[in-house]
Scaffold this active site. Structure first.
Site, PDB file in Angstrom:
ATOM      1  N   HIS A  96     -23.592 -16.221   6.227  1.00 40.86           N
ATOM      2  CA  HIS A  96     -22.710 -17.338   5.886  1.00 40.86           C
ATOM      3  C   HIS A  96     -21.976 -17.113   4.561  1.00 40.86           C
ATOM      4  O   HIS A  96     -20.990 -17.781   4.284  1.00 40.86           O
ATOM      5  CB  HIS A  96     -23.477 -18.661   5.879  1.00 40.86           C
ATOM      6  CG  HIS A  96     -24.384 -18.877   4.711  1.00 40.86           C
ATOM      7  ND1 HIS A  96     -25.743 -18.706   4.780  1.00 40.86           N
ATOM      8  CD2 HIS A  96     -24.129 -19.261   3.445  1.00 40.86           C
ATOM      9  CE1 HIS A  96     -26.289 -18.991   3.607  1.00 40.86           C
ATOM     10  NE2 HIS A  96     -25.321 -19.327   2.769  1.00 40.86           N
TER      11      HIS A  96
ATOM     12  N   GLY B 167     -24.921 -20.395  -4.846  1.00 33.86           N
ATOM     13  CA  GLY B 167     -24.673 -19.098  -5.479  1.00 33.86           C
ATOM     14  C   GLY B 167     -25.866 -18.173  -5.402  1.00 33.86           C
ATOM     15  O   GLY B 167     -25.736 -16.952  -5.470  1.00 33.86           O
TER      16      GLY B 167
ATOM     17  N   SER C 129     -27.561 -17.902  -2.714  1.00 27.82           N
ATOM     18  CA  SER C 129     -27.624 -17.520  -1.308  1.00 27.82           C
ATOM     19  C   SER C 129     -27.379 -16.030  -1.126  1.00 27.82           C
ATOM     20  O   SER C 129     -26.395 -15.486  -1.601  1.00 27.82           O
ATOM     21  CB  SER C 129     -26.582 -18.312  -0.515  1.00 27.82           C
ATOM     22  OG  SER C 129     -26.776 -18.139   0.858  1.00 27.82           O
TER      23      SER C 129
ATOM     24  N   ILE D 184     -38.758 -25.257  24.924  1.00 28.06           N
ATOM     25  CA  ILE D 184     -40.147 -25.572  24.632  1.00 28.06           C
ATOM     26  C   ILE D 184     -40.231 -26.683  23.589  1.00 28.06           C
ATOM     27  O   ILE D 184     -39.248 -26.994  22.915  1.00 28.06           O
ATOM     28  CB  ILE D 184     -40.907 -24.332  24.120  1.00 28.06           C
ATOM     29  CG1 ILE D 184     -40.142 -23.697  22.946  1.00 28.06           C
ATOM     30  CG2 ILE D 184     -41.136 -23.336  25.243  1.00 28.06           C
ATOM     31  CD1 ILE D 184     -40.842 -22.500  22.338  1.00 28.06           C
TER      32      ILE D 184
ATOM     33  N   ASP E   5     -28.732 -15.112  10.099  1.00 23.35           N
ATOM     34  CA  ASP E   5     -28.010 -15.304   8.836  1.00 23.35           C
ATOM     35  C   ASP E   5     -28.132 -14.078   7.927  1.00 23.35           C
ATOM     36  O   ASP E   5     -28.381 -14.193   6.733  1.00 23.35           O
ATOM     37  CB  ASP E   5     -28.504 -16.553   8.109  1.00 23.35           C
ATOM     38  CG  ASP E   5     -27.513 -17.039   7.050  1.00 23.35           C
ATOM     39  OD1 ASP E   5     -26.337 -16.656   7.131  1.00 23.35           O
ATOM     40  OD2 ASP E   5     -27.934 -17.782   6.140  1.00 23.35           O
TER      41      ASP E   5
END
Length: 470
Positions: free
Chosen positions: A111, A212, A214, A273, A141
């Site tokens: 991302h 930031g 991330s 599930i 990700d």
């Protein structure tokens, strides 16, 4: 008296020194590993402004709307971004990353670099290089970048499986654009499942993570990277004591696939599930709630071909225990495509073993709409139902059976969570084909015993447990 006071002060001083001696010293780790942590900035060229959207406003992405205030990706600018897709201006974002090879391979979050037209990597020595996106995977990700450089400092990769809850961990990144910021905390939990992240058993920490951070590394006390900081739980967009990192075993599996084929593939069983609650465990005759309860079998999936059935409870995958439904997707997802899978299941009180070949996870299908038609309840459950029309069946993924709930009053069904618009597919092990069959089964339900009811809501099936008291 004075001697006693001096003695107490002495004991307090010794106690303080003992406490301080037990706290970890991160200085050496930061000095050694900080040089391998980078700042990542991206630019996305402006697109024509969309009608009805104010300039400077961005549409939330990547999370369900009902969770947008809770689980937030945090790569936007400290000032809130610059318009981008809806504002008619270039969008810039900030994040973190780290170097995994001396010849220029770097890791960050998907991302952070999603839809970027330019990716700039800033190193600790102030150099800036343009990075190429080798490949990324939205489901986990993870993004793999490459810069043209040699002799770069690298991090050491550790094993998240050896992490223990309560163990100290450290993060290095660029929160709010402040480069090479260091924060520390402990591992709060392991194997967390988050909205939109079913294929990642997240590491939960209380390390201070902010916009930031991330894509930055999470280190253990041996100075090895055990995860990539990816998400936070927040009502404000800032740190609230709940941070989540992607385990490095998941990361390196994806990295290897990207290097080999340019993309990542995830294993697939083909079921929906849910957790087994205490009430559902009682209805299925289990001693305690455990495992993953199968509420739907996808047509032409490995599960259907292997003979798995709705109502089966998966308790093991390849001899690994399944305590909750969140345990299963990461295990299957990391299994090679066409690899062998073995399930231990409980079916109507009996333990069985089912073998299957792991399939390739397809793109997610859109959910069917919710139908709501209020009508007065007419049975002991306190709900009214109707047969489903051909048009409704088509929009509800062409389900062959079931009745549509048209009204719910306070009582047994409402307490169990049944709502108007739900489709009742099964009651215990009985398939509901029409209203007449529904009425007969409801009339004969036992008193004082939990009963499992399978419903479909917005295209997703789920088991609920209800109990008739009298």
């Amino acid at each position: 008296m004075l001697e006693r006071v001096i003695y107490c002060v002495f004991l307090m001083a010794i106690g303080s020194q003992t406490v301080f001696a037990q706290l970890p010293d991160f200085t050496g780790m930061v000095k050694t590993n900080g040089v391998a942590v980078v700042n990542i900035s991206t630019t996305q060229k402006a697109k024509p402004a969309a009608k009805g959207m104010p300039k400077g406003q961005q549409m939330p992405e990547g999370i369900p709307p009902e969770m947008e205030e809770l689980f937030k990706h945090f790569f936007n600018n400290p000032d809130g971004g610059g318009g981008g897709e809806f504002g008619g201006e270039d969008t810039q974002s900030l994040g973190s990353g780290f170097i995994i090879s001396q010849d220029g391979y770097l890791l960050t979050n998907h991302h952070v670099v999603k839809d970027a037209d330019e990716i700039i990597v800033k190193f600790s020595d102030r150099r800036e290089l343009v990075a190429k996106l080798i490949g990324s995977d939205a489901r986990t990700d993870i993004a793999l970048l490459k810069v043209q450089a040699t002799g770069l400092p690298v991090v050491n990769i550790g094993s998240p499986n050896e992490l223990k809850v309560g163990e100290w961990v450290l993060a290095i990144g660029s929160p709010f654009g402040f480069e090479q910021s260091v924060t520390a905390g402990i591992v709060s939990a392991k194997g967390r499942s988050l909205p939109g992240g079913n294929y990642v058993p997240f590491i939960q920490t209380d390390v201070a993570i902010n916009p930031g951070n991330s894509g930055g590394p999470l280190f253990n006390m041996d100075g090895k990277v055990v995860g990539i900081n990816s998400q936070i739980y927040s009502r404000t967009g800032g740190f609230m004591g709940l941070s989540f990192a992607i385990p490095m075993d998941v990361v390196m599996n994806v990295v290897q696939q990207i290097k080999t084929s340019g993309k990542a593939a995830h294993g697939w069983l083909g079921v929906q599930i849910q957790d087994v609650t205490r009430q559902l465990a009682e209805s299925f005759g289990m001693k305690k709630p455990q495992g993953a309860l199968v509420s739907k079998i996808i047509p032409n999936s490995p599960a259907e071909k292997a003979g798995l059935q709705i109502g089966d409870i998966i308790t093991e995958f390849n001899s690994q225990p399944i305590e909750t439904s969140a345990d299963l997707p990461p295990m299957v997802g990391m299994t090679p495509i066409n690899g062998e899978g073995k399930l231990t299941i409980i079916r109507q009180g009996e333990t069985k073993t089912i073998e299957f070949k792991v399939g390739l996870l397809p793109d997610q299908e859109a959910k069917a709409p919710l139908y709501k038609v209020e009508a007065k309840p007419t049975n002991r459950l306190g709900i009214s139902v109707a047969d489903i029309t051909a048009e409704q069946r088509e929009s509800l993924e062409n389900i062959k059976n079931g009745v549509l709930v048209q009204g719910v009053e306070s009582g047994i069904a409402a307490d169990a969570g049944i709502q108007s618009g739900d489709v009742v597919l099964r009651i215990q092990n009985n398939v509901i084909r029409d209203v007449n069959e529904f009425d007969k089964i409801v009339k004969n339900l036992p008193v004082g015993k939990s009963v499992a009811v399978l419903i479909q809501r917005r295209g997703s099936p789920v088991f609920l447990a209800l109990k008739i008291d009298k």
